[in-house]
Scaffold this motif. Structure first.
Motif, PDB file in Angstrom:
ATOM      1  N   GLY A  89       0.820  -1.201   0.000  1.00  0.00           N
ATOM      2  CA  GLY A  89       0.000   0.000   0.000  1.00  0.00           C
ATOM      3  C   GLY A  89       0.851   1.247   0.000  1.00  0.00           C
ATOM      4  O   GLY A  89       2.071   1.197   0.179  1.00  0.00           O
ATOM      5  N   ASP A  90       0.199   2.379  -0.205  1.00  0.00           N
ATOM      6  CA  ASP A  90       0.887   3.667  -0.258  1.00  0.00           C
ATOM      7  C   ASP A  90      -0.108   4.753   0.088  1.00  0.00           C
ATOM      8  O   ASP A  90      -1.229   4.467   0.518  1.00  0.00           O
ATOM      9  N   LEU A  91       0.266   6.004  -0.113  1.00  0.00           N
ATOM     10  CA  LEU A  91      -0.586   7.132   0.261  1.00  0.00           C
ATOM     11  C   LEU A  91      -1.379   7.729  -0.897  1.00  0.00           C
ATOM     12  O   LEU A  91      -2.279   8.531  -0.679  1.00  0.00           O
ATOM     13  N   LEU A  92      -1.051   7.345  -2.117  1.00  0.00           N
ATOM     14  CA  LEU A  92      -1.648   8.015  -3.265  1.00  0.00           C
ATOM     15  C   LEU A  92      -3.058   7.509  -3.543  1.00  0.00           C
ATOM     16  O   LEU A  92      -3.421   6.391  -3.177  1.00  0.00           O
ATOM     17  N   CYS A 116      -0.299   5.866   7.079  1.00  0.00           N
ATOM     18  CA  CYS A 116       1.081   5.568   7.474  1.00  0.00           C
ATOM     19  C   CYS A 116       1.210   4.311   8.320  1.00  0.00           C
ATOM     20  O   CYS A 116       2.318   3.911   8.682  1.00  0.00           O
ATOM     21  N   SER A 117       0.094   3.664   8.638  1.00  0.00           N
ATOM     22  CA  SER A 117       0.143   2.403   9.379  1.00  0.00           C
ATOM     23  C   SER A 117       0.304   1.199   8.456  1.00  0.00           C
ATOM     24  O   SER A 117       0.345   0.060   8.928  1.00  0.00           O
ATOM     25  N   THR A 118       0.423   1.436   7.164  1.00  0.00           N
ATOM     26  CA  THR A 118       0.301   0.348   6.190  1.00  0.00           C
ATOM     27  C   THR A 118       1.405  -0.697   6.293  1.00  0.00           C
ATOM     28  O   THR A 118       1.174  -1.873   5.999  1.00  0.00           O
ATOM     29  N   MET A 119       2.622  -0.324   6.721  1.00  0.00           N
ATOM     30  CA  MET A 119       3.673  -1.338   6.823  1.00  0.00           C
ATOM     31  C   MET A 119       3.311  -2.393   7.850  1.00  0.00           C
ATOM     32  O   MET A 119       3.417  -3.599   7.595  1.00  0.00           O
ATOM     33  N   SER A 120       2.853  -1.981   9.027  1.00  0.00           N
ATOM     34  CA  SER A 120       2.443  -2.967  10.035  1.00  0.00           C
ATOM     35  C   SER A 120       1.178  -3.702   9.612  1.00  0.00           C
ATOM     36  O   SER A 120       0.998  -4.883   9.938  1.00  0.00           O
ATOM     37  N   GLU A 121       0.306  -3.018   8.886  1.00  0.00           N
ATOM     38  CA  GLU A 121      -0.905  -3.673   8.394  1.00  0.00           C
ATOM     39  C   GLU A 121      -0.568  -4.774   7.405  1.00  0.00           C
ATOM     40  O   GLU A 121      -1.078  -5.906   7.495  1.00  0.00           O
ATOM     41  N   SER A 122       0.289  -4.469   6.442  1.00  0.00           N
ATOM     42  CA  SER A 122       0.663  -5.472   5.442  1.00  0.00           C
ATOM     43  C   SER A 122       1.417  -6.628   6.089  1.00  0.00           C
ATOM     44  O   SER A 122       1.198  -7.800   5.758  1.00  0.00           O
ATOM     45  N   SER A 147       7.413  14.479  -2.349  1.00  0.00           N
ATOM     46  CA  SER A 147       6.852  15.417  -3.315  1.00  0.00           C
ATOM     47  C   SER A 147       5.476  14.982  -3.804  1.00  0.00           C
ATOM     48  O   SER A 147       4.591  15.824  -4.020  1.00  0.00           O
ATOM     49  N   ALA A 148       5.266  13.677  -3.969  1.00  0.00           N
ATOM     50  CA  ALA A 148       3.952  13.182  -4.383  1.00  0.00           C
ATOM     51  C   ALA A 148       2.916  13.422  -3.290  1.00  0.00           C
ATOM     52  O   ALA A 148       1.782  13.848  -3.563  1.00  0.00           O
ATOM     53  N   ALA A 149       3.295  13.163  -2.040  1.00  0.00           N
ATOM     54  CA  ALA A 149       2.360  13.357  -0.932  1.00  0.00           C
ATOM     55  C   ALA A 149       2.033  14.833  -0.711  1.00  0.00           C
ATOM     56  O   ALA A 149       0.884  15.182  -0.395  1.00  0.00           O
ATOM     57  N   GLU A 150       3.024  15.704  -0.868  1.00  0.00           N
ATOM     58  CA  GLU A 150       2.791  17.130  -0.653  1.00  0.00           C
ATOM     59  C   GLU A 150       1.723  17.659  -1.606  1.00  0.00           C
ATOM     60  O   GLU A 150       0.821  18.396  -1.203  1.00  0.00           O
ATOM     61  N   ARG A 151       1.811  17.304  -2.869  1.00  0.00           N
ATOM     62  CA  ARG A 151       0.844  17.873  -3.801  1.00  0.00           C
ATOM     63  C   ARG A 151      -0.508  17.171  -3.750  1.00  0.00           C
ATOM     64  O   ARG A 151      -1.490  17.708  -4.245  1.00  0.00           O
ATOM     65  N   GLN A 152      -0.560  16.007  -3.132  1.00  0.00           N
ATOM     66  CA  GLN A 152      -1.872  15.385  -2.951  1.00  0.00           C
ATOM     67  C   GLN A 152      -2.564  15.893  -1.690  1.00  0.00           C
ATOM     68  O   GLN A 152      -3.757  16.207  -1.716  1.00  0.00           O
ATOM     69  N   PHE A 153      -1.834  15.997  -0.590  1.00  0.00           N
ATOM     70  CA  PHE A 153      -2.457  16.313   0.688  1.00  0.00           C
ATOM     71  C   PHE A 153      -2.310  17.780   1.108  1.00  0.00           C
ATOM     72  O   PHE A 153      -3.095  18.265   1.916  1.00  0.00           O
ATOM     73  N   GLY A 282       9.986  15.947  12.340  1.00  0.00           N
ATOM     74  CA  GLY A 282      10.517  14.639  11.974  1.00  0.00           C
ATOM     75  C   GLY A 282       9.870  14.053  10.740  1.00  0.00           C
ATOM     76  O   GLY A 282       9.264  14.763   9.937  1.00  0.00           O
ATOM     77  N   GLY A 283       9.988  12.756  10.571  1.00  0.00           N
ATOM     78  CA  GLY A 283       9.490  12.092   9.380  1.00  0.00           C
ATOM     79  C   GLY A 283       8.115  11.484   9.577  1.00  0.00           C
ATOM     80  O   GLY A 283       7.629  11.315  10.685  1.00  0.00           O
ATOM     81  N   SER A 284       7.468  11.166   8.453  1.00  0.00           N
ATOM     82  CA  SER A 284       6.170  10.489   8.456  1.00  0.00           C
ATOM     83  C   SER A 284       6.011   9.786   7.116  1.00  0.00           C
ATOM     84  O   SER A 284       6.943   9.676   6.339  1.00  0.00           O
ATOM     85  N   GLY A 285       4.794   9.326   6.828  1.00  0.00           N
ATOM     86  CA  GLY A 285       4.545   8.667   5.552  1.00  0.00           C
ATOM     87  C   GLY A 285       4.652   7.158   5.660  1.00  0.00           C
ATOM     88  O   GLY A 285       5.335   6.621   6.533  1.00  0.00           O
ATOM     89  N   CYS A 286       3.984   6.453   4.740  1.00  0.00           N
ATOM     90  CA  CYS A 286       4.049   4.986   4.717  1.00  0.00           C
ATOM     91  C   CYS A 286       5.484   4.478   4.693  1.00  0.00           C
ATOM     92  O   CYS A 286       5.809   3.464   5.307  1.00  0.00           O
ATOM     93  N   GLY A 287       6.335   5.194   3.960  1.00  0.00           N
ATOM     94  CA  GLY A 287       7.708   4.740   3.798  1.00  0.00           C
ATOM     95  C   GLY A 287       8.561   4.898   5.032  1.00  0.00           C
ATOM     96  O   GLY A 287       9.645   4.313   5.126  1.00  0.00           O
ATOM     97  N   CYS A 288       8.087   5.685   5.993  1.00  0.00           N
ATOM     98  CA  CYS A 288       8.898   5.968   7.182  1.00  0.00           C
ATOM     99  C   CYS A 288       9.140   4.703   8.004  1.00  0.00           C
ATOM    100  O   CYS A 288      10.284   4.266   8.176  1.00  0.00           O
TER     101      CYS A 288
END
Length: 342
Positions: A89-92, A116-122, A147-153, A282-288
């Motif tokens: 999964g991802d944020l897009l 951003c919980s998707t890593m533990s979910e998967s 950059s993708a998340a910034e322009r979406q959210f 600090g950091g965030s996002g699925c990839g974090c």
């Protein structure tokens, strides 16, 4: 109804896996900014250009995810056809990063969205799939791109909007874990599935405060369900709370009677040097949590520098539409216990 079926659920929200799957390989790939941070030496691949040679940031994210998935499979000395399922999964919108990566793979695919919980979910669902006898090999993977998340959210980078001190920097990165049944590797022993918590936070720049209550609820429920205490684990790791959310979580857990301060870490707090890299909270996002768990912590487990970890990825379940309509930001957190047993 067969009343002789043994339920693997313990307590209210936790599953104890009878046949704990092994994390036999992991791979992490990050952008240049993440590679310059304190954990840079732990990542398997660091991009020189966050476009990754593609036409757009969205295509770059999908390519990162594809790279992490295939590299984890190769590292496990397997082939694509050996993999029974891919959970990613991802944020897009409509999970395009994951879906477009999956279209290049001949692997049955479940697309997941837990913010951003998707890593533990998967990782949770992949582990239960193997424990249940439905698969031999499964890949759990997640990605995000700043950059993708910034322009979406929020706003496109060209807009030049000023960042709030409470804001977090979406991690550009992708992580993948390959799970199997055999081998001397860290194994997933318990899964605690979170419930949605909403304490009325509406500030989209303050994700840490929005997600912290869900983290507190899931962590405390894990301890109640399992009977374990914080000192059972070498490390307790939240995924994406950053400095603000981490502080809130630690304080609230004290009120529940759990002191995790001596072994508590947050991936968003670790991945950047905020004072130098201007990443605010600090950091965030699925990839974090994906890259910090597959990079930093998995390598430490393989080296047996740590033997047990409770990973709790946290997510803010919002969209641009819900924010514009004045909705508050619900949070979710899922916990996975990973242990290295000889």
């Amino acid at each position: 109804m067969n009343n002789n079926i043994k339920l693997k659920k313990i307590g209210k929200q936790t599953v104890k896996l009878d046949n704990p799957p092994k994390i036999i390989a992991a791979y992490s790939i990050v952008g240049p900014k993440e590679g310059e941070g304190p954990l840079g030496s732990y990542f398997d691949e660091i991009l020189n250009d966050d476009l990754f040679g593609k036409e757009s940031f969205e295509k770059a994210e999908s390519e990162m995810l594809y790279t992490a998935i295939t590299a984890a499979i190769n590292r496990g000395k397997l082939k694509e056809e050996d993999i029974d399922y891919l959970f990613a999964g991802d944020l897009l919108n409509q999970l395009t990063s994951s879906s477009f990566a999956a279209r290049e793979l001949n692997i049955p695919f479940f697309g997941l969205y837990g913010a951003c919980s998707t890593m533990s979910e998967s990782l949770s669902i992949a582990s239960m799939m193997i424990d249940g006898g439905f698969a031999n090999y499964v890949v759990a993977a997640t990605s995000s791109h700043f950059s993708a998340a910034e322009r979406q959210f929020r706003f496109p980078l060209e807009y030049g909007s000023q960042r709030s001190p409470l804001a977090q920097w979406t991690v550009t990165g992708a992580g993948a874990m390959l799970l199997g049944k055999e081998g001397n590797f860290p194994e997933v022993t318990h899964v605690t599935t979170g419930v949605v918590k909403d304490y009325g936070v509406k500030d989209a720049n303050n994700m840490g405060a929005a997600m912290a209550p869900a983290a507190v609820d899931t962590i405390s429920m894990h301890f109640k369900d399992t009977g374990r205490t914080p000192d059972y684990y070498d490390v307790i790791v939240t995924g994406d709370l950053g400095k603000v959310g981490k502080e809130i979580t630690g304080k609230l857990l004290l009120e529940y009677g759990y002191d995790i301060r001596s072994n508590y870490y947050d991936c968003g707090d670790m991945i950047f040097d905020d004072s130098i890299q201007n990443t605010d909270s600090g950091g965030s996002g699925c990839g974090c949590s994906a890259v910090v768990s597959t990079g930093h912590f998995y390598k430490k487990m393989i080296r047996k520098e740590i033997r047990s970890m409770l990973l709790i990825s946290t997510g803010a379940l919002m969209s641009t539409t819900s924010s514009l309509q004045g909705e508050s930001i619900p949070g979710i957190a899922h916990a996975v216990a990973i242990e290295f047993k000889d």
